[in-house]
Design an enzyme around this catalytic site. Structure first.
Site, PDB file in Angstrom:
ATOM      1  N   HIS A  10     -11.242  36.710 -11.495  1.00  0.00           N
ATOM      2  CA  HIS A  10     -10.691  35.434 -11.946  1.00  0.00           C
ATOM      3  C   HIS A  10     -11.392  34.273 -11.245  1.00  0.00           C
ATOM      4  O   HIS A  10     -11.856  33.327 -11.889  1.00  0.00           O
ATOM      5  CB  HIS A  10      -9.185  35.404 -11.673  1.00  0.00           C
ATOM      6  CG  HIS A  10      -8.501  34.172 -12.183  1.00  0.00           C
ATOM      7  ND1 HIS A  10      -7.690  34.180 -13.292  1.00  0.00           N
ATOM      8  CD2 HIS A  10      -8.500  32.887 -11.734  1.00  0.00           C
ATOM      9  CE1 HIS A  10      -7.234  32.953 -13.508  1.00  0.00           C
ATOM     10  NE2 HIS A  10      -7.701  32.152 -12.561  1.00  0.00           N
ATOM     11  N   GLU A  11     -11.461  34.336  -9.901  1.00  0.00           N
ATOM     12  CA  GLU A  11     -12.089  33.243  -9.154  1.00  0.00           C
ATOM     13  C   GLU A  11     -13.595  33.208  -9.395  1.00  0.00           C
ATOM     14  O   GLU A  11     -14.203  32.132  -9.442  1.00  0.00           O
ATOM     15  CB  GLU A  11     -11.799  33.397  -7.659  1.00  0.00           C
ATOM     16  CG  GLU A  11     -10.318  33.460  -7.295  1.00  0.00           C
ATOM     17  CD  GLU A  11      -9.521  32.309  -7.850  1.00  0.00           C
ATOM     18  OE1 GLU A  11     -10.076  31.211  -8.045  1.00  0.00           O
ATOM     19  OE2 GLU A  11      -8.317  32.499  -8.114  1.00  0.00           O
ATOM     20  N   GLY A  27       0.828  -1.207   0.000  1.00  0.00           N
ATOM     21  CA  GLY A  27       0.000   0.000   0.000  1.00  0.00           C
ATOM     22  C   GLY A  27       0.853   1.244   0.000  1.00  0.00           C
ATOM     23  O   GLY A  27       2.067   1.201   0.227  1.00  0.00           O
ATOM     24  N   GLY A  60      -1.449   2.563   6.864  1.00  0.00           N
ATOM     25  CA  GLY A  60      -1.684   1.795   8.082  1.00  0.00           C
ATOM     26  C   GLY A  60      -1.168   0.375   8.048  1.00  0.00           C
ATOM     27  O   GLY A  60      -1.694  -0.489   8.760  1.00  0.00           O
ATOM     28  N   LYS A  61      -0.131   0.099   7.269  1.00  0.00           N
ATOM     29  CA  LYS A  61       0.386  -1.272   7.171  1.00  0.00           C
ATOM     30  C   LYS A  61       1.009  -1.719   8.494  1.00  0.00           C
ATOM     31  O   LYS A  61       0.744  -2.818   8.980  1.00  0.00           O
ATOM     32  CB  LYS A  61       1.415  -1.360   6.036  1.00  0.00           C
ATOM     33  CG  LYS A  61       0.857  -0.981   4.663  1.00  0.00           C
ATOM     34  CD  LYS A  61       1.875  -1.172   3.566  1.00  0.00           C
ATOM     35  CE  LYS A  61       3.002  -0.169   3.673  1.00  0.00           C
ATOM     36  NZ  LYS A  61       2.566   1.207   3.440  1.00  0.00           N
ATOM     37  N   THR A  62       1.848  -0.876   9.085  1.00  0.00           N
ATOM     38  CA  THR A  62       2.489  -1.227  10.357  1.00  0.00           C
ATOM     39  C   THR A  62       1.458  -1.345  11.464  1.00  0.00           C
ATOM     40  O   THR A  62       1.510  -2.255  12.300  1.00  0.00           O
ATOM     41  CB  THR A  62       3.547  -0.170  10.719  1.00  0.00           C
ATOM     42  OG1 THR A  62       4.487  -0.062   9.650  1.00  0.00           O
ATOM     43  CG2 THR A  62       4.273  -0.548  11.995  1.00  0.00           C
TER      44      THR A  62
END
Length: 652
Positions: A432-433, A210, A215-217
């Site tokens: 612009h926004e 992954g 969260g592998k460990t």
């Protein structure tokens, strides 16, 4: 029962204190040795007088007593005022008679023979001091590479017991499929006979694959916590050293420790550091890393059965691992630990929120919607940033505004409140926004607007953030056309309002995104009728150690056709944005003026403003905390790539 925090610290818990005391002792011994000899020599130098001065004092009757060493001619004595002195006789035969004539008491002193032990101590003290320092340094080196003498070959695996913080599946959220796949390992460790009765064999190893932070460990520790067995953890880089054979020795020692504590779990983090494919051109064919890998392969599936030892490894590079490491009998199964979806993110956020005092307005699902592509570590960092912001503002509870600000800070950087913009620059940024927002509102396939702001953040002057209703794993043609139009909305707004010559460079990120999206549509996703459903993008064959550059194999005519189609798609989005902003010019002015007044508007406020309703604010200062400011360019929220490659933008 007292917990670990109630234990008194001892020497093992304070190794730095022991080292400090040893160094203080060595320095004190050295200082004592130097001061001893310096003190004696200084005292002798202070009492010494010349022989002529000595004779003058004798003739004057100022010498009361002398002691003479015949073999060396050394003379020590006392004046009439009880002061001591020291001198040497240069060979004066008349000295004794001269002293007797003046009534001086004469003592003959035999030469002192120093103790042989004291002599040896004085001469060997510097050598002993040097040996002591060398021994201490070597001992510290051995501690770093293994316990005891010649400890370089000892394993660095640390055993974590239940006393050091038990982790269970309740602490792991958002990866339900991976957790279910590993559930039978827990059942085997609890009751091995359950599987043995039916002739089944538990997998010897599981490889967790992954992205970083998923969260592998934590998942591996949860397996050990659920099963209640010892948990050994080691990094793949801990095996390889500059000395040949050390890695293989550490592998053997690690399995020996595991066998003594079976049943147990052996967790190897970042196994790609030692498990890369052999013969890939990384040095000698018989180098230290390959010897370590060979020993690991033998230990995992050799002639000796490692009953009760479950090996779990983690990596984010499964493509570089040696095929022999992945075959059945070693790592029998690969468990993919993906980035969580929206439901998983809700659960992860709730887990991390347990230790945080929350205000009533906090909604974990709203936070999860705004964080597509975040891993478990990213979400933990988000909750922590929100708690730090609340503490900085002097609040007792963490409110939704802190989570919004923390999310924007993590994704786009801190606000640049000290940046001074002119009125013309603010007006340009507002239009612009507003152009991005108006086009997004009138494109049915576009994601809903979450907020718009003209507050500078990171490298950008403002932004419009869009959030999807749900996670998307594939992207349709109509949504891609909508994203092209939204990305061009800011540039078109500048041109419509300020004129062709006043168009700014603020749309550079928008143009870059639109060009990249159009290129993928043409060369990878087959969405050009003229080019057809053919793949012309680069293929990443990283498992072979190189990349195949497919575009170099196409003809010049095909390359020209692809360039023409990319230009057609981008200009099509430009024309669509111009059409929308021309038809809704009044909405563009209204939204830009509101942004200049309030600086930050939510999606609901923008909808009410466009509909001609009151946005519900009494004054500009009553606005929510101004958040989510990032460039006039379109920032991309991190999202896992779907089967069609790049995700759609979440900001415009």
């Amino acid at each position: 029962m007292s917990d670990n925090n109630d234990k008194q610290p001892d020497g093992n818990n304070n190794p730095w204190m022991k080292s400090l005391l040893i160094w203080v002792g060595i320095l004190a011994a050295l200082a004592l040795f130097v001061s001893f000899f310096n003190g004696a020599s200084n005292q002798q130098a202070a009492n010494a007088v010349s022989y002529s001065t000595f004779l003058d004092r004798v003739d004057a009757g100022e010498v009361k007593e002398v002691s003479i060493t015949p073999s060396t001619g050394a003379i020590t004595g006392v004046y009439t005022d009880d002061a001591t002195f020291r001198t040497n006789n240069p060979g004066d035969d008349q000295l004794v008679q001269r002293l007797r004539g003046k009534g001086v008491t004469i003592n003959a002193r035999a030469e002192e023979t120093p103790s042989i032990w004291l002599y040896m101590l004085y001469n060997s003290l510097p050598f002993l001091l040097f040996v002591g320092i060398a021994f201490f340094v070597l001992r510290q080196m051995q501690k770093n590479s293994g316990s005891g003498a010649m400890g370089f070959g000892k394993s660095r695996a640390r055993m974590l017991t239940q006393k050091e913080g038990k982790v269970t599946f309740d602490d792991v959220a958002g990866i339900d499929e991976a957790r279910e796949e590993l559930q039978e390992i827990v059942e085997f460790l609890k009751d091995p006979t359950k599987f043995a009765r039916l002739g089944g064999k538990i997998p010897k190893g599981a490889l967790l694959v992954g992205s970083p932070g998923t969260g592998k460990t934590l998942l591996a520790r949860a397996i050990a916590g659920e099963a209640g067995v010892p948990f050994f953890t080691i990094s793949g880089s801990d095996f390889v050293e500059m000395f040949v054979g050390v890695g293989a020795s550490r592998v053997r020692d690690m399995f020996e420790q595991a066998k003594k504590n079976a049943p147990c779990i052996l967790f190897i983090d970042e196994i790609d550091a030692v498990g890369r494919s052999r013969g890939a051109g990384l040095g000698n064919q018989n180098d230290e890393r390959e010897q370590t890998l060979n020993q690991l392969l033998v230990e995992m599936d050799g002639f000796e059965a490692n009953e009760g030892i479950i090996i779990i490894a983690a990596t984010n590079r499964p493509d570089v691992l040696d095929p022999a490491l992945l075959r059945p009998g070693r790592f029998d199964r690969q468990v993919v630990v993906p980035r969580p979806d929206i439901e998983g993110r809700v659960k992860i956020i709730q887990v991390h929120m347990k230790k945080v005092p929350l205000a009533p307005d906090v909604d974990a699902r709203v936070i999860a919607r705004g964080t597509p592509g975040f891993s478990g570590a990213d979400l933990a960092n988000l909750v922590n940033e929100a708690a730090l912001l609340a503490a900085r503002r002097g609040k007792r509870l963490v409110a939704m505004s802190e989570f919004e600000d923390a999310k924007d800070k993590v994704m786009m950087g801190a606000e640049r409140k000290s940046m001074v913009m002119t009125e013309d620059e603010k007006r340009m940024t507002a239009y612009h926004e507003a152009g991005h927002a108006i086009v997004a509102l009138h494109e049915p396939a576009s994601d809903p607007i979450h907020k718009a702001t003209i507050i500078p953040r990171g490298r950008a002057l403002g932004m419009v953030m869009r959030l999807p209703e749900r996670d998307s794993y594939s992207y349709h043609r109509d949504k891609m056309y909508a994203n092209l139009a939204v990305s061009m909305g800011g540039r078109i707004a500048e041109e419509v309002i300020f004129g062709y010559d006043k168009v700014s460079s603020g749309a550079s990120g928008d143009i870059q995104y639109a060009t990249s999206l159009a290129r993928d549509m043409v060369t990878r996703w087959g969405m050009s009728d003229k080019v057809g459903p053919l793949e012309y993008g680069g293929s990443d064959d990283s498992y072979l150690g190189y990349q195949v550059n497919r575009p170099s194999q196409m003809s010049n005519e095909t390359a020209q056709l692809i360039d023409a189609e990319i230009k057609r798609l981008v200009e099509g989005g430009l024309e669509r944005a111009k059409q929308i902003l021309t038809e809704h010019n009044d909405q563009l002015h209204s939204l830009a003026q509101a942004l200049l007044e309030y600086e930050t508007l939510t999606g609901d406020e923008i909808k009410r403003l466009i509909a001609g309703e009151d946005i519900g604010r009494d004054d500009p200062g009553a606005s929510a905390q101004p958040v989510a400011a990032a460039g006039t360019s379109i920032p991309k929220i991190r999202k896992p790539k779907g089967p069609f490659g790049n995700p759609s933008p979440q900001g415009a």
